[in-house]
Design a protein around this motif. Structure first.
Motif, PDB file in Angstrom:
ATOM      1  N   UNK A   1       0.843  -1.200   0.000  1.00 22.18           N
ATOM      2  CA  UNK A   1       0.000   0.000   0.000  1.00 22.18           C
ATOM      3  C   UNK A   1       0.876   1.248   0.000  1.00 22.18           C
ATOM      4  N   UNK A   2       0.483   2.248  -0.776  1.00 21.01           N
ATOM      5  CA  UNK A   2       1.263   3.481  -0.858  1.00 21.01           C
ATOM      6  C   UNK A   2       0.355   4.623  -1.272  1.00 21.01           C
ATOM      7  N   UNK A   3       0.830   5.843  -1.014  1.00 22.51           N
ATOM      8  CA  UNK A   3       0.060   7.024  -1.398  1.00 22.51           C
ATOM      9  C   UNK A   3      -1.032   7.330  -0.400  1.00 22.51           C
ATOM     10  N   UNK A   4      -1.716   8.442  -0.647  1.00 20.17           N
ATOM     11  CA  UNK A   4      -2.762   8.876   0.293  1.00 20.17           C
ATOM     12  C   UNK A   4      -3.908   7.876   0.379  1.00 20.17           C
ATOM     13  N   UNK A   5      -4.216   7.238  -0.732  1.00 21.10           N
ATOM     14  CA  UNK A   5      -5.299   6.254  -0.720  1.00 21.10           C
ATOM     15  C   UNK A   5      -4.862   4.884  -0.272  1.00 21.10           C
ATOM     16  N   UNK A   6      -3.554   4.706  -0.029  1.00 21.88           N
ATOM     17  CA  UNK A   6      -2.997   3.416   0.403  1.00 21.88           C
ATOM     18  C   UNK A   6      -3.429   2.287  -0.530  1.00 21.88           C
ATOM     19  N   UNK A   7      -3.397   2.576  -1.822  1.00 22.52           N
ATOM     20  CA  UNK A   7      -3.672   1.550  -2.819  1.00 22.52           C
ATOM     21  C   UNK A   7      -2.431   0.680  -3.002  1.00 22.52           C
ATOM     22  N   UNK A   8      -2.637  -0.583  -3.338  1.00 21.68           N
ATOM     23  CA  UNK A   8      -1.507  -1.463  -3.605  1.00 21.68           C
ATOM     24  C   UNK A   8      -0.755  -0.964  -4.836  1.00 21.68           C
ATOM     25  N   UNK A   9       0.562  -0.850  -4.704  1.00 21.88           N
ATOM     26  CA  UNK A   9       1.384  -0.384  -5.817  1.00 21.88           C
ATOM     27  C   UNK A   9       2.565  -1.314  -6.028  1.00 21.88           C
ATOM     28  N   UNK A  10       2.862  -1.579  -7.284  1.00 23.31           N
ATOM     29  CA  UNK A  10       4.015  -2.381  -7.637  1.00 23.31           C
ATOM     30  C   UNK A  10       5.279  -1.557  -7.472  1.00 23.31           C
ATOM     31  N   UNK A  11       6.358  -2.212  -7.105  1.00 24.09           N
ATOM     32  CA  UNK A  11       7.639  -1.544  -7.009  1.00 24.09           C
ATOM     33  C   UNK A  11       8.240  -1.287  -8.379  1.00 24.09           C
ATOM     34  N   UNK A  12       9.299  -0.484  -8.445  1.00 21.91           N
ATOM     35  CA  UNK A  12       9.927  -0.149  -9.732  1.00 21.91           C
ATOM     36  C   UNK A  12      10.400  -1.352 -10.534  1.00 21.91           C
ATOM     37  N   UNK A  13      10.921  -2.388  -9.880  1.00 23.08           N
ATOM     38  CA  UNK A  13      11.378  -3.569 -10.612  1.00 23.08           C
ATOM     39  C   UNK A  13      10.210  -4.279 -11.280  1.00 23.08           C
ATOM     40  N   UNK A  14       9.125  -4.467 -10.541  1.00 19.79           N
ATOM     41  CA  UNK A  14       7.970  -5.121 -11.144  1.00 19.79           C
ATOM     42  C   UNK A  14       7.409  -4.286 -12.286  1.00 19.79           C
ATOM     43  N   UNK A  15       7.350  -2.984 -12.101  1.00 21.19           N
ATOM     44  CA  UNK A  15       6.836  -2.125 -13.165  1.00 21.19           C
ATOM     45  C   UNK A  15       7.666  -2.268 -14.432  1.00 21.19           C
ATOM     46  N   UNK A  16       8.998  -2.256 -14.285  1.00 20.17           N
ATOM     47  CA  UNK A  16       9.857  -2.379 -15.467  1.00 20.17           C
ATOM     48  C   UNK A  16       9.673  -3.754 -16.114  1.00 20.17           C
ATOM     49  N   UNK A  17       9.666  -4.808 -15.301  1.00 19.76           N
ATOM     50  CA  UNK A  17       9.530  -6.158 -15.844  1.00 19.76           C
ATOM     51  C   UNK A  17       8.217  -6.326 -16.595  1.00 19.76           C
ATOM     52  N   UNK A  18       7.134  -5.790 -16.024  1.00 21.74           N
ATOM     53  CA  UNK A  18       5.825  -5.908 -16.681  1.00 21.74           C
ATOM     54  C   UNK A  18       5.789  -5.117 -17.983  1.00 21.74           C
ATOM     55  N   UNK A  19       6.362  -3.925 -17.986  1.00 19.28           N
ATOM     56  CA  UNK A  19       6.357  -3.087 -19.184  1.00 19.28           C
ATOM     57  C   UNK A  19       7.139  -3.714 -20.328  1.00 19.28           C
ATOM     58  N   UNK A  20       8.160  -4.505 -19.996  1.00 20.00           N
ATOM     59  CA  UNK A  20       9.031  -5.058 -21.025  1.00 20.00           C
ATOM     60  C   UNK A  20       8.847  -6.560 -21.221  1.00 20.00           C
ATOM     61  N   UNK A  21       7.812  -7.105 -20.621  1.00 21.55           N
ATOM     62  CA  UNK A  21       7.490  -8.511 -20.841  1.00 21.55           C
ATOM     63  C   UNK A  21       8.521  -9.475 -20.282  1.00 21.55           C
ATOM     64  N   UNK A  22       9.180  -9.096 -19.200  1.00 20.12           N
ATOM     65  CA  UNK A  22      10.179  -9.968 -18.595  1.00 20.12           C
ATOM     66  C   UNK A  22       9.511 -10.859 -17.561  1.00 20.12           C
ATOM     67  N   UNK A  23      10.064 -12.013 -17.393  1.00 18.17           N
ATOM     68  CA  UNK A  23       9.473 -12.849 -16.361  1.00 18.17           C
ATOM     69  C   UNK A  23       9.632 -14.323 -16.638  1.00 18.17           C
ATOM     70  N   UNK A  24       8.930 -15.131 -15.850  1.00 20.12           N
ATOM     71  CA  UNK A  24       7.805 -14.756 -15.001  1.00 20.12           C
ATOM     72  C   UNK A  24       8.199 -13.845 -13.829  1.00 20.12           C
TER      73      UNK A  24
END
Length: 327
Positions: free
Chosen positions: A38-61
């Motif tokens: 959870x992060x931000x004023x609304x405490x919504x679940x947020x992915x970290x920078x590594x997950x964001x990069x991996x998802x954007x570039x199709x890396x994984x699983x």
């Protein structure tokens, strides 16, 4: 590139390394990162920078176990992640600010083991907050150590070291970015060498010079103005961007984001000067000139703008000591 790389990391420091490895053409066959928080004023679940990069570039699983210990609190998470790692068959795993301990079975899974990007000149500042602690201690330099991981806390053999100077006034935010870029460059060079030569040569860490960088706690933020100004200035730099150094004026917690030690005399906590050049506060030895401040709920402001919204006249007193920890 044929060297199959698994990557384990979570924050921006790690994202820089992941992006560099990806850009260099190494196949990234699995990405381990911590669960969304959870992060931000609304405490919504947020992915970290590594997950964001991996998802954007199709890396994984992309694997997000709460633990990798098969005998730990989350054995199902660990078993699922280990099965996925075995299926990915990495030749090597790169680890950078992952945030979870890697048990022996994980360390031994890739044939070349696990390589860690650590933001200090080991053996100085093993542990969680090496960048903050180096600045706080007044170290003349910091750097990156690439390490062959073992079961100890940052105790593995050193594969490469790169040093950078720490200039007065450099904050953790600035040094973090410098070290992230250096670590990214160094790990790519190490992987290229590993691929071409088939092995990396490590050097055991010396026994002398070992220090530990404890995790930064919010309770460290409140400055004791009875201490020398030079020490307090380093705390301001070290605690930027987290948790922010704090002094109180009549119960209002004011964050200090940038400043320096200057000459000045007065009872500790006394405002000596408050103008466009900064807020000068007497300390146990010398004084602090603070040039960027923030009120609760407000924005970071240069001293002149801050003082327009919160006038602090010479002679005003700030609180001296952190409050005692709750029982």
């Amino acid at each position: 590139m044929t060297l199959r790389v698994a990557f384990a990391g979570t924050p921006e420091f790690a994202r820089a390394a992941l992006a560099a490895i990806h850009a260099a053409g190494f196949p990234i066959v699995a990405v381990l990162t911590q669960p969304d928080r959870p992060a931000g004023r609304g405490m919504q679940l947020q992915a970290g920078p590594v997950k964001q990069y991996a998802a954007q570039h199709g890396l994984g699983p992309i694997l997000q176990p709460r633990s990798l210990r098969l005998q730990g609190k989350y054995p199902e998470d660990a078993a699922t992640a280990m099965d996925a790692l075995r299926a990915a068959a990495p030749d090597v795993m790169v680890v950078a600010a992952y945030g979870l301990l890697l048990p022996l079975d994980t360390l031994q899974l890739p044939r070349h083991g696990c390589l860690n990007i650590h933001a200090s000149l080991l053996p100085r500042w093993r542990g969680a907050a090496p960048v903050h602690r180096a600045i706080e201690a007044g170290d003349a330099e910091s750097g990156i150590t690439l390490m062959q991981m073992d079961e100890g806390l940052d105790t593995g053999a050193m594969l490469a070291r790169g040093a950078v100077p720490i200039a007065p006034g450099v904050t953790t935010a600035v040094l973090h970015d410098t070290l992230a870029a250096l670590g990214a460059e160094m790990i790519v060079a190490a992987l290229q060498k590993l691929e071409s030569e088939g092995a990396l040569t490590g050097m055991p860490q010396p026994d002398d010079g070992v220090t530990y960088a404890a995790k930064i706690g919010k309770d460290e933020a409140r400055l004791d103005l009875r201490r020398p100004a030079a020490i307090l200035a380093r705390q301001i730099w070290a605690f930027n961007p987290f948790p922010g150094a704090v002094v109180e004026f009549d119960g209002v917690a004011v964050k200090l984001w940038q400043g320096e030690a200057v000459a000045g005399k007065g009872a500790p906590g006394t405002v000596l000067q408050a103008d466009a050049q900064g807020l000068v506060i007497a300390c146990g030895e010398g004084a602090l000139r603070v040039t960027e401040l923030q009120k609760p709920g407000g924005k970071r402001l240069p001293a002149q703008a801050f003082l327009q919204g919160m006038p602090l006249q010479p002679g005003r007193m700030a609180g001296l000591m952190p409050p005692a920890p709750a029982a």
